[in-house]
Scaffold this active site. Structure first.
Site, PDB file in Angstrom:
ATOM      1  N   LEU A  70       0.819  -1.212   0.000  1.00  0.00           N
ATOM      2  CA  LEU A  70       0.000   0.000   0.000  1.00  0.00           C
ATOM      3  C   LEU A  70       0.852   1.262   0.000  1.00  0.00           C
ATOM      4  O   LEU A  70       0.505   2.263  -0.625  1.00  0.00           O
ATOM      5  CB  LEU A  70      -0.935   0.000   1.212  1.00  0.00           C
ATOM      6  CG  LEU A  70      -2.078  -1.020   1.144  1.00  0.00           C
ATOM      7  CD1 LEU A  70      -2.754  -1.159   2.494  1.00  0.00           C
ATOM      8  CD2 LEU A  70      -3.091  -0.626   0.076  1.00  0.00           C
ATOM      9  N   LYS A  71       1.994   1.213   0.676  1.00  0.00           N
ATOM     10  CA  LYS A  71       2.867   2.382   0.743  1.00  0.00           C
ATOM     11  C   LYS A  71       3.405   2.759  -0.636  1.00  0.00           C
ATOM     12  O   LYS A  71       3.414   3.938  -1.004  1.00  0.00           O
ATOM     13  CB  LYS A  71       4.016   2.104   1.707  1.00  0.00           C
ATOM     14  CG  LYS A  71       5.163   3.096   1.646  1.00  0.00           C
ATOM     15  CD  LYS A  71       4.742   4.509   1.992  1.00  0.00           C
ATOM     16  CE  LYS A  71       5.971   5.427   1.986  1.00  0.00           C
ATOM     17  NZ  LYS A  71       5.634   6.825   2.243  1.00  0.00           N
TER      18      LYS A  71
END
Length: 313
Positions: A166-167
């Site tokens: 997600l980062k």
């Protein structure tokens, strides 16, 4: 609880500062001795080495510039991992690497958490940044008290590795926003619009974004120093492209953004500040995307508060 922190650069220096500010028994390490000395002067202890930190501390946090740097540090720490030890990876890293290294920690009896941050160095400095955390629920509950000292909003993303996935997505989106807002403001300048008015029009409209409301100010002031360099951008968007390639997902914007950033590096330096990407358009048009009244640096004026877990919808 004794906490070790490895990597005291732009982000790690600020996250470790939040731990110190909140009374954590902190041990630090960095290849830059000046960074270590500054933290020791502020109340931390010199951790000596990654191996010493893992032996001394209950929790060791890494915040490093690349997957290779994390792997090198973990090679020193792994022989000293055992039951009760916790490794928290706060670097922006590769999904496969965090799973590989995390599995080694877990097999040795420890707990591994990938917990990268998002929201800019100015918010890391005040403990108001957002944090993703990937691990099992018991592990998350163990590290949540530390995460809420370093960040305002903490999201448990699922199993180990999910936070890193997600980062890199969020950093990809931020880079797309940066490039698009550079184009938008350059076209407005070419159309004769006032740049301060243009900034406000974007900020109060459907076209706004976190990147515009922060980085556009540094572009307009001429500072163009967001504490994040083009080589780090390339690492992050490259990791996003790798995720797509591994899953045979055809992307159109991502390869173009990578090429734009490569061109920026060739023009302004491999480690040029990412906001200098506006200068490609300034060079091509002869226009200067500047305005009076904008800050030279970003300062988070949101009061610092203890963080909390955010539930996914």
């Amino acid at each position: 609880m004794k906490v070790g922190f490895i990597g005291l650069g732009n982000v790690g220096g600020k996250l470790s500062g939040s731990l110190l500010r909140n009374g954590v028994d902190l041990y630090v390490h960095d290849l830059n001795a000046d960074f270590v000395a500054a933290k020791v002067a502020a109340g931390a202890k010199d951790g000596a080495s990654p191996a010493d930190l893992m032996q001394t501390c209950d929790v060791v946090i890494t915040c490093l510039p690349s997957p290779a740097a994390s792997a090198a540090v973990m090679a020193e720490m792994l022989p000293h991992v055992g039951p009760g030890k916790i490794w928290m990876e706060m670097s922006t890293t590769d999904e496969a690497e965090i799973k590989r290294l995390g599995a080694a920690v877990i097999n040795a009896g420890g707990t591994a958490v990938d917990c990268p941050v998002s929201g800019g160095c100015h918010r890391a400095d005040t403990g108001n940044i957002s944090i993703f955390a990937g691990c099992d629920r018991p592990g998350f509950d163990r590290v949540l008290p530390l995460l809420t000292l370093m960040g305002r909003r903490v999201l448990h993303t699922g199993d180990l590795g999910t936070a890193s996935v997600l980062k890199v997505m969020t950093n990809y989106l931020a880079t797309v926003n940066l490039v698009s807002v550079c184009e938008a403001m350059t076209v407005m300048k070419g159309a004769g619009m006032d740049m301060a008015t243009t900034y406000q029009a974007i900020a109060m409209s459907s076209g706004t974004s976190f990147v515009h409301e922060t980085e556009s100010q540094l572009i307009l002031s001429g500072s163009r120093d967001v504490n994040f360099t083009m080589d780090l951008i390339q690492k992050d968007i490259g990791l996003f492209q790798k995720l797509a390639d591994q899953r045979s997902i055809p992307l159109e914007l991502s390869p173009l953004i990578i090429e734009i950033m490569k061109d920026g590096q060739q023009r302004y330096g491999e480690r040029a500040q990412s906001d200098r990407i506006i200068e490609r358009l300034e060079d091509a048009t002869g226009l200067k995307i500047l305005a009076d009244g904008f800050p030279q640096e970003l300062i988070d004026d949101e009061p610092e508060e203890r963080g909390y877990e955010v539930a996914a919808r």
